[in-house]
Design a protein around this motif. Structure first.
Motif, PDB file in Angstrom:
ATOM      1  N   ARG A 116       0.116  -6.144  -2.324  1.00 22.32           N
ATOM      2  CA  ARG A 116      -0.285  -6.855  -1.098  1.00 22.32           C
ATOM      3  C   ARG A 116       0.807  -6.753  -0.026  1.00 22.32           C
ATOM      4  N   GLU A 117       2.059  -6.805  -0.459  1.00 24.79           N
ATOM      5  CA  GLU A 117       3.167  -6.692   0.498  1.00 24.79           C
ATOM      6  C   GLU A 117       3.200  -5.308   1.137  1.00 24.79           C
ATOM      7  N   VAL A 118       3.072  -4.272   0.309  1.00 30.37           N
ATOM      8  CA  VAL A 118       3.154  -2.905   0.813  1.00 30.37           C
ATOM      9  C   VAL A 118       1.962  -2.578   1.713  1.00 30.37           C
ATOM     10  N   VAL A 119       0.764  -2.967   1.298  1.00 32.06           N
ATOM     11  CA  VAL A 119      -0.428  -2.713   2.117  1.00 32.06           C
ATOM     12  C   VAL A 119      -0.359  -3.495   3.420  1.00 32.06           C
ATOM     13  N   GLY A 120       0.189  -4.704   3.368  1.00 34.77           N
ATOM     14  CA  GLY A 120       0.283  -5.530   4.574  1.00 34.77           C
ATOM     15  C   GLY A 120       1.228  -5.001   5.626  1.00 34.77           C
ATOM     16  N   ASP A 121       2.067  -4.034   5.264  1.00 34.48           N
ATOM     17  CA  ASP A 121       3.005  -3.439   6.228  1.00 34.48           C
ATOM     18  C   ASP A 121       2.434  -2.202   6.917  1.00 34.48           C
ATOM     19  N   ARG A 122       1.175  -1.846   6.618  1.00 35.93           N
ATOM     20  CA  ARG A 122       0.596  -0.608   7.155  1.00 35.93           C
ATOM     21  C   ARG A 122      -0.775  -0.872   7.757  1.00 35.93           C
ATOM     22  N   THR A 123      -1.176   0.034   8.635  1.00 34.90           N
ATOM     23  CA  THR A 123      -2.492  -0.075   9.255  1.00 34.90           C
ATOM     24  C   THR A 123      -3.569   0.358   8.260  1.00 34.90           C
ATOM     25  N   VAL A 124      -4.805  -0.006   8.565  1.00 37.58           N
ATOM     26  CA  VAL A 124      -5.900   0.343   7.668  1.00 37.58           C
ATOM     27  C   VAL A 124      -6.087   1.849   7.590  1.00 37.58           C
ATOM     28  N   ASP A 125      -5.844   2.573   8.686  1.00 35.81           N
ATOM     29  CA  ASP A 125      -5.963   4.031   8.654  1.00 35.81           C
ATOM     30  C   ASP A 125      -4.918   4.644   7.728  1.00 35.81           C
ATOM     31  N   GLU A 126      -3.689   4.115   7.757  1.00 33.83           N
ATOM     32  CA  GLU A 126      -2.651   4.632   6.860  1.00 33.83           C
ATOM     33  C   GLU A 126      -2.997   4.351   5.407  1.00 33.83           C
ATOM     34  N   VAL A 127      -3.529   3.168   5.148  1.00 37.57           N
ATOM     35  CA  VAL A 127      -3.859   2.795   3.773  1.00 37.57           C
ATOM     36  C   VAL A 127      -4.961   3.684   3.218  1.00 37.57           C
ATOM     37  N   ILE A 128      -5.964   3.983   4.036  1.00 38.90           N
ATOM     38  CA  ILE A 128      -7.129   4.717   3.544  1.00 38.90           C
ATOM     39  C   ILE A 128      -6.903   6.221   3.570  1.00 38.90           C
TER      40      ILE A 128
END
Length: 288
Positions: A116-128
């Motif tokens: 959750r911490e790592v995903v919360g530091d990035r935009t949705v486009d970066e995550v996907i």
């Protein structure tokens, strides 16, 4: 005892030591108790899904936690459903059994917190799309640090992202956006392909034209310089003997012109009229 495991021996509840695979003896009547720990086996935990038939109760998500684990908020305040897997080994059986209560469950909570911490530091486009490898690498580093801090006796080998999707209510719209972006990238790539095909060809034709123009320029310059040099040499001879030079030029000119004439007529300058009866054309047996 399996060959990939060790036996942790306790005597009256106190830790005695670890015994490798093989033939061993223990004191009966509950004096010695033995716990088998698979130290060489690679274990895994799955988040957001569960592999059917798993023997480890902590391997997959529980029924009530499956959806909750995957629901995350990205740095640009968008929602995403993230599924991932961690692969680990038990590196220290003593810590794994006695330092922390329910170390496997603690590992699940620590893994979820880190993700959750790592995903919360990035935009949705970066995550996907483009940020998956960076997320896996950063999450692995943070999880390894937490296992050391909590003395879990666990060594994490890999963190791997699986399916990453937007929430179901917006999934259709998100797919349309992705399709539009893919179409955009496709058109850009096609344009670059055509550019890379046409521009080098035009550059090659340009270079060829330039070389042809340079060759023609050098040819004309050399011809002009040659004509000028010949004229200067002829003029120098003319100044030495004008009459002889004029006659020589006349004779040379006639030598070049006369072979091109198809018919020849010789006329006496004193005649007042000419009878066009005599055939003097070369090749018909008449004299020239």
């Amino acid at each position: 005892m399996p060959s990939d495991s060790v036996a942790v021996v306790q005597r009256f509840g106190r830790y005695v030591g670890e015994v490798p695979p093989g033939l061993h003896f223990k004191i009966p009547f509950s004096v010695d108790t033995v716990t088998i720990v698979p130290v060489k086996r690679q274990l895994k935990q799955e988040f957001g899904f569960t592999t059917p038939g798993a023997s480890d109760p902590y391997q997959g998500s529980r029924q009530r936690d499956g959806t909750r684990e995957t629901e995350m908020v990205t740095g640009d305040l968008n929602a995403a459903l993230v599924e991932w897997v961690i692969q680990y080994r038990i590196s220290d059986p003593r810590k794994f059994l006695f330092e922390v209560r329910e170390p496997s469950e603690t590992l699940r909570y620590a893994s979820e917190s880190v993700m959750r911490e790592v995903v919360g530091d990035r935009t949705v486009d970066e995550v996907i799309t483009v940020g998956r490898q960076e997320i896996e690498s950063e999450a692995l580093t943070k999880m390894q640090a937490l296992t050391v801090k909590y003395a879990l006796g666990i060594s994490i080998d890999q963190v791997q992202l699986k399916n990453i999707n937007p929430p179901k209510p917006v999934q259709a719209s998100f797919n349309e956006v992705n399709q539009a972006q893919q179409e955009k990238e496709k058109l850009i790539n096609e344009a670059r392909r055509d550019y890379n095909k046409v521009i080098p060809l035009a550059e090659g034709e340009k270079d060829q034209r330039i070389r042809e123009a340079d060759g023609y320029r050098l040819k004309r310059i050399n011809e002009a310089e040659g004509d000028a040099a010949r004229f200067r040499a002829l003029y120098a001879e003319y100044l030495k003997a004008p009459d002889v030079t004029r006659r020589r030029i006349y004779i040379e000119t006639m030598q070049d012109v006369m072979p091109l004439i198809r018919s020849t007529v010789i006329v006496d300058g004193n005649l007042s009229g000419i009878l066009p009866l005599m055939n003097l054309t070369p090749g018909l047996g008449a004299p020239q």
